[in-house]
Design a protein around this motif. Structure first.
Motif, PDB file in Angstrom:
ATOM      1  N   PHE A   1      -8.571   3.354  -2.343  1.00 22.87           N
ATOM      2  CA  PHE A   1      -8.149   4.175  -1.202  1.00 22.87           C
ATOM      3  C   PHE A   1      -9.354   4.584  -0.362  1.00 22.87           C
ATOM      4  CE2 PHE A   1      -7.303   8.341   0.718  1.00 22.87           C
ATOM      5  CZ  PHE A   1      -6.153   8.060   1.440  1.00 22.87           C
ATOM      6  N   GLU A   2     -10.424   4.984  -1.017  1.00 24.28           N
ATOM      7  CA  GLU A   2     -11.622   5.413  -0.294  1.00 24.28           C
ATOM      8  C   GLU A   2     -12.217   4.274   0.522  1.00 24.28           C
ATOM      9  OE1 GLU A   2     -14.594   7.759   1.218  1.00 24.28           O
ATOM     10  OE2 GLU A   2     -12.703   8.296   0.228  1.00 24.28           O
ATOM     11  N   ARG A   3     -12.149   3.054   0.001  1.00 26.47           N
ATOM     12  CA  ARG A   3     -12.693   1.906   0.747  1.00 26.47           C
ATOM     13  C   ARG A   3     -11.967   1.723   2.072  1.00 26.47           C
ATOM     14  NH1 ARG A   3     -11.829  -3.650   1.261  1.00 26.47           N
ATOM     15  NH2 ARG A   3     -10.155  -3.766  -0.281  1.00 26.47           N
TER      16      ARG A   3
ATOM     17  N   GLN B   1       5.089  -6.866   0.774  1.00 26.85           N
ATOM     18  CA  GLN B   1       3.633  -6.662   0.809  1.00 26.85           C
ATOM     19  C   GLN B   1       2.911  -7.853   0.173  1.00 26.85           C
ATOM     20  OE1 GLN B   1       2.612  -4.176   2.588  1.00 26.85           O
ATOM     21  NE2 GLN B   1       4.620  -3.218   2.728  1.00 26.85           N
ATOM     22  N   ARG B   2       3.471  -8.395  -0.895  1.00 24.94           N
ATOM     23  CA  ARG B   2       2.859  -9.571  -1.520  1.00 24.94           C
ATOM     24  C   ARG B   2       2.923 -10.791  -0.596  1.00 24.94           C
ATOM     25  NH1 ARG B   2       4.478  -6.773  -6.305  1.00 24.94           N
ATOM     26  NH2 ARG B   2       2.767  -6.821  -7.846  1.00 24.94           N
TER      27      ARG B   2
ATOM     28  N   VAL C   1      -4.784  -4.152   3.342  1.00 22.86           N
ATOM     29  CA  VAL C   1      -4.400  -2.794   2.941  1.00 22.86           C
ATOM     30  C   VAL C   1      -3.075  -2.797   2.182  1.00 22.86           C
ATOM     31  CG1 VAL C   1      -3.092  -2.170   5.015  1.00 22.86           C
ATOM     32  CG2 VAL C   1      -4.325  -0.401   3.750  1.00 22.86           C
ATOM     33  N   SER C   2      -2.302  -3.881   2.303  1.00 20.89           N
ATOM     34  CA  SER C   2      -1.043  -3.976   1.559  1.00 20.89           C
ATOM     35  C   SER C   2      -1.256  -3.864   0.058  1.00 20.89           C
ATOM     36  CB  SER C   2      -0.335  -5.303   1.870  1.00 20.89           C
ATOM     37  OG  SER C   2       0.208  -5.285   3.175  1.00 20.89           O
ATOM     38  N   VAL C   3      -2.437  -4.275  -0.423  1.00 25.77           N
ATOM     39  CA  VAL C   3      -2.693  -4.200  -1.861  1.00 25.77           C
ATOM     40  C   VAL C   3      -2.666  -2.758  -2.346  1.00 25.77           C
ATOM     41  CG1 VAL C   3      -5.223  -3.998  -1.835  1.00 25.77           C
ATOM     42  CG2 VAL C   3      -4.101  -5.229  -3.696  1.00 25.77           C
ATOM     43  N   LEU C   4      -2.998  -1.827  -1.452  1.00 25.82           N
ATOM     44  CA  LEU C   4      -3.062  -0.415  -1.823  1.00 25.82           C
ATOM     45  C   LEU C   4      -1.671   0.116  -2.179  1.00 25.82           C
ATOM     46  CD1 LEU C   4      -5.349   1.668  -1.993  1.00 25.82           C
ATOM     47  CD2 LEU C   4      -4.779   2.377   0.332  1.00 25.82           C
ATOM     48  N   LYS C   5      -0.678  -0.229  -1.376  1.00 24.67           N
ATOM     49  CA  LYS C   5       0.684   0.247  -1.663  1.00 24.67           C
ATOM     50  C   LYS C   5       1.209  -0.355  -2.963  1.00 24.67           C
ATOM     51  CE  LYS C   5       5.375   0.669   0.059  1.00 24.67           C
ATOM     52  NZ  LYS C   5       6.244  -0.065  -0.834  1.00 24.67           N
ATOM     53  N   ILE C   6       0.949  -1.626  -3.191  1.00 23.19           N
ATOM     54  CA  ILE C   6       1.404  -2.259  -4.426  1.00 23.19           C
ATOM     55  C   ILE C   6       0.777  -1.582  -5.637  1.00 23.19           C
ATOM     56  CG2 ILE C   6       1.404  -4.398  -5.762  1.00 23.19           C
ATOM     57  CD1 ILE C   6       1.345  -5.908  -3.067  1.00 23.19           C
TER      58      ILE C   6
END
Length: 387
Positions: free
Chosen positions: A296-298, A374-375, A313-318
């Motif tokens: 998240f910080e990145r 997202q994937r 950024v989709s990886v963050l929600k997953i």
């Protein structure tokens, strides 16, 4: 009385301290860490109006329109501290969606009319995007708006419309022209009064028997042409713009962090830490929470530097939503047969709402663009895999 100050001129540490101190004094204790993730407007109205009087209801709106004018760095602090202090979620479609849309694309008349009414709470908004068979594939929407003189006549259905039953206005995505080929063309954005004749709202109970979502039906509903935002048939770009930064905030680590503290308390109370197998799983959950915070910080650093977020950024929600599910599943595992109770479980000095959190963790993997979608985004836009 609202406070006019250049909050961005403060250091991040000073702003964080000021915000925390004010919240501690002004957010009612009984509203902190509510079991209900989506309270109705009346249930949190006192907190809504406290924020409005302070001028802190709309963090990124310009101060000229009643907001705080926060830059991305300060906005992230606002969101982080809100979550850490357990502030209840307010019905925020007006603040987070309608306001930014009008500030960027609305006429001056629309800004002057609608924005003050959002701040005052006179207008409570919901978002009319998804339809049956047009959720993730939103461009296939069928709700139509046909112009007749100075009005559009709207017919169709929206579904999964959050808190429509306590809203009186809806941000509505409609088809104003049938097109061949690219379906994103011919879509427009309307602002519609839900009290208009022809609107029917039906709540949809969720797993916790709460009515977060609704079906909304439009039967020859008349909407003034003056309530069209931007150009007719050019609404797709507008519709996407209001969701621009949604995925990073859906990936904020607050929910998994809170769930982990509840798992720790329950484990202490049940003696689960004596079980080496549980201890191994718990260590993985804790490390995953640390990794989520780092991820998240990145992405937050990109926003702080004034950059735009890319598809990755989709990886963050997953990561966030599936970690939240794993932690809450672990709670039920160690709660044993008591897990069947929806009431809080005793865990020393605190109560743990294990089943409530477990049920709550199901929805985030679906809303805001399902994890499957997202994937697909990551596969196509980041890994360049064939569609």
């Amino acid at each position: 009385m609202s406070t006019q100050q250049d909050w961005n001129a403060l250091s991040d540490e000073e702003f964080r301290r000021i915000f925390r101190d004010w919240v501690e004094e002004n957010c009612p204790k009984e509203l902190r860490f509510m079991r209900k993730q989506r309270p109705l407007f009346d249930e949190v109205a006192v907190w809504y109006h406290n924020l409005a009087r302070k001028g802190w209801l709309a963090p990124v709106w310009p101060q000229a329109y009643g907001g705080m004018g926060l830059n991305p760095s300060k906005h992230i602090i606002y969101v982080e501290e809100w979550a850490r202090m357990g502030c209840p979620r307010i019905p925020d479609h007006g603040i987070g969606l309608v306001g930014p849309l009008l500030l960027q694309y609305g006429s001056e008349e629309q800004k002057q009319h609608f924005l003050p009414r959002i701040i005052s709470g006179e207008h409570v908004w919901c978002q009319g995007y998804s339809e049956p068979n047009s959720g993730s594939d939103l461009a296939s929407l069928k709700t139509s708006a046909v112009r007749e003189g100075d009005e559009f006549v709207v017919n169709g259905q929206k579904i999964w419309t959050t808190l429509a039953h306590c809203a009186n206005w809806v941000l509505l995505l409609v088809r104003t022209k049938r097109v061949e080929g690219k379906r994103q063309e011919g879509i427009s954005v309307l602002l519609a009064d839900l009290r208009t004749p022809g609107v029917t709202i039906r709540p949809i109970p969720n797993l916790r028997e709460e009515a977060d979502f609704c079906e909304v039906f439009f039967d020859n509903v008349r909407v003034p042409v003056a309530n069209l935002v931007g150009e007719v048939d050019k609404g797709w770009t507008l519709a996407k713009s209001v969701l621009g930064h949604e995925r990073i905030f859906l990936g904020a680590p607050a929910r998994p962090e809170y769930a982990l503290t509840r798992l720790e308390a329950l484990a202490e109370a049940t003696g689960a830490f004596e079980d080496k197998a549980f201890l191994s799983r718990y260590a993985k959950h804790r490390l995953d929470v640390y990794d989520l915070g780092s991820a998240f910080e990145r992405f937050a650093k990109v926003l702080r530097a004034g950059g735009d977020l890319e598809a990755d950024v989709s990886v963050l929600k997953i990561f966030n939503t599936e970690l939240y599910q794993r932690i809450t599943e672990e709670m039920l595992e160690i709660a044993g047969e008591d897990a069947r109770f929806e009431d809080d479980l005793d865990a020393g000095e605190i109560q743990v709402d294990a089943m409530n959190l477990f049920l709550d963790s199901r929805a985030p993997a679906i809303f805001g663009g399902s994890n499957e979608i997202q994937r697909n985004i990551l596969a196509k836009a980041v890994l360049n895999l064939p569609g």
